[in-house]
Design an enzyme around this catalytic site. Structure first.
Site, mmCIF file in Angstrom:
data_model
loop_
_atom_site.group_PDB
_atom_site.id
_atom_site.type_symbol
_atom_site.label_atom_id
_atom_site.label_comp_id
_atom_site.label_asym_id
_atom_site.label_seq_id
_atom_site.Cartn_x
_atom_site.Cartn_y
_atom_site.Cartn_z
ATOM 1 N N GLY A 1 0.857 -1.187 0.000
ATOM 2 C CA GLY A 1 0.000 0.000 0.000
ATOM 3 C C GLY A 1 0.884 1.223 0.000
ATOM 4 O O GLY A 1 1.704 1.403 -0.889
ATOM 5 N N GLY A 2 0.704 2.063 1.001
ATOM 6 C CA GLY A 2 1.491 3.281 1.073
ATOM 7 C C GLY A 2 1.068 4.266 0.011
ATOM 8 O O GLY A 2 1.907 4.919 -0.607
ATOM 9 N N HIS A 3 -0.247 4.347 -0.227
ATOM 10 C CA HIS A 3 -0.784 5.255 -1.234
ATOM 11 C C HIS A 3 -2.284 5.461 -1.009
ATOM 12 O O HIS A 3 -2.891 4.799 -0.183
ATOM 13 C CB HIS A 3 -0.551 4.711 -2.645
ATOM 14 C CG HIS A 3 -1.189 3.379 -2.897
ATOM 15 N ND1 HIS A 3 -0.472 2.207 -2.839
ATOM 16 C CD2 HIS A 3 -2.453 3.029 -3.183
ATOM 17 C CE1 HIS A 3 -1.276 1.197 -3.097
ATOM 18 N NE2 HIS A 3 -2.494 1.673 -3.304
ATOM 19 N N SER A 4 -2.836 6.379 -1.768
ATOM 20 C CA SER A 4 -4.287 6.533 -1.843
ATOM 21 C C SER A 4 -4.674 6.526 -3.315
ATOM 22 O O SER A 4 -3.831 6.725 -4.189
ATOM 23 C CB SER A 4 -4.755 7.832 -1.174
ATOM 24 O OG SER A 4 -4.384 8.949 -1.947
#
Length: 160
Positions: free
Chosen positions: A71-74
């Protein structure tokens, strides 16, 4: 699974809750389970309570090395439904104001991640397998990858 301080692995503040509902639009999703002598069958359909959007893409996450994060995102326009098929992991979500740190460890229970929610997955068990249903096909332009950029975008939306 080794417990680690979230501040050591994530760039955002400590969670304000352990339920997805503390973050705008996030909520638990439940897949119906059918048990008989042949085993357990779980099924989710597009547009149901389990996956409340049309599915355009499905992907799996597995074999995540110890200590690694995903992840580490939108996403600016894509929603996701994340279910742990096996094992467990933790997910940290934020809408720019509220934060929640959630344990995913039940194949029947997933989490809805709507657009504009920052998502960081970590503390994967060795046997963890996640399945993710997405409302859109992969589009690299639909991601915000830097948390600082995400904070700036969300701050500008909260001030308008």
């Amino acid at each position: 699974m080794e417990k680690r301080d979230l501040a050591q692995i994530a760039p955002f503040p400590q969670a304000t809750g352990h339920e997805p509902s503390t973050v705008t639009g996030c909520r638990w999703l439940k897949v119906p389970s059918y048990v008989d002598s042949r085993g357990v069958l779980m099924a989710a359909e597009s547009g149901s309570d389990a996956i409340p959007f049309p599915i355009e893409r499905v992907f799996w996450i597995k074999d995540v090395p110890v200590g690694s994060r995903r992840g580490g995102h939108s996403h600016s326009t894509c929603a996701e439904a994340i279910f742990p098929l096996q094992g467990s992991c933790r997910i940290h979500v934020t809408d720019g104001r509220n934060h929640s740190d959630i344990l995913l460890d039940d194949a029947q229970k997933g989490i809805l991640i709507p657009p504009d929610i920052w998502c960081d997955l970590y503390d994967f068990s060795k046997d963890c397998i996640l399945v993710v249903a997405a409302s859109q096909r992969y589009d690299t332009d639909g991601y915000v990858h830097r948390y600082e950029d995400y904070q700036r975008i969300m701050a500008s939306r909260h001030h308008t």
